[in-house]
Design an enzyme around this catalytic site. Sequence first.
Site, mmCIF file in Angstrom:
data_model
loop_
_atom_site.group_PDB
_atom_site.id
_atom_site.type_symbol
_atom_site.label_atom_id
_atom_site.label_comp_id
_atom_site.label_asym_id
_atom_site.label_seq_id
_atom_site.Cartn_x
_atom_site.Cartn_y
_atom_site.Cartn_z
ATOM 1 C CE LYS A 81 44.515 40.746 39.677
ATOM 2 N NZ LYS A 81 43.880 41.816 38.906
ATOM 3 C CG HIS B 195 41.612 42.595 44.357
ATOM 4 N ND1 HIS B 195 40.865 42.649 43.194
ATOM 5 C CD2 HIS B 195 42.877 42.898 44.017
ATOM 6 C CE1 HIS B 195 41.670 42.974 42.204
ATOM 7 N NE2 HIS B 195 42.894 43.133 42.670
ATOM 8 C CD GLU C 205 45.110 46.589 43.541
ATOM 9 O OE1 GLU C 205 46.156 46.184 43.039
ATOM 10 O OE2 GLU C 205 44.115 45.874 43.699
ATOM 11 C CB SER D 17 48.122 48.732 34.318
ATOM 12 O OG SER D 17 46.895 48.131 33.961
#
Length: 256
Positions: free
Chosen positions: A11, A98, A170, A216
């Site tokens: 990121k 994303h 995700e 996570s």
Amino acid sequence: MRKKIVAGNWKMNKTFAEGVELAREVNEYLRYKEGGEGVSVILGTPFIHLAKVAHNVTEPAIAVAAQNCATEKSGAYTGEISAEMVASTGAKHVILGHSERRNYYGETSEILVKKVARALENNLGIIFCVGEVLEERESGKHFEVVKAQLTEGLFNLSAEQFAHVVIAYEPVWAIGTGKTATPEQAQEMHAFIRSVVSTQYGQAVADETSILYGGSCNAKNADEIFSQPDVDGGLIGGASLKAADFFEIIKARARH
Ligand code: PGA
């Protein structure tokens, strides 16, 4: 057989020097430590790190990815980075779709179709992210949402083109929150994604498609997530920023 993949998504973290150092450490782990065998490792760095990191990594298991690319090929688009530029750095992949790009920068499926096309024209592998927000899961719409993201963003591709795509599931509610999907939730969605791919491209293509879990995922929970039959690897945010943690996740992937 489909690939085992652990991809880091840095990121907007790490200065140039810090990023180069992190990549060096990951390279050293894979070179000198045991346990990561058979895993394809991808480092999703900021644009400005790509060329240096791609040049510096020597381990054949490591490839480099951008986190985005432009919809257009070239020209007067101030501040944009084209897929051709990404490929020219030595990067082999690009992360597209994303949830942070979808939610903060308004990336629609229409935009993503163009980005996917640009990436493929430049022989970049694509890590295409899908996932529902909490409200959609709580109202039982998560399968529908993910199916729509896949259909709208990818299913204009030929089977040959689709072979260059890795899917990352995700769930948005699990990204950066410390709240990971249970292994059962991940498996259920990954199996669903594979069935949707199978309906579109056939079982053989679906069986070859790598589907990564992201949200996570860390050194502690990686084992149980990767033990699921349809989870082929991980897209790792926070835990990819420390080489030791990232290597533990790579080892967890290698074990299953
Ligand atoms: P996280 O991010 O591992 O920090 O939750 C994953 C991602 O957004 O790719």
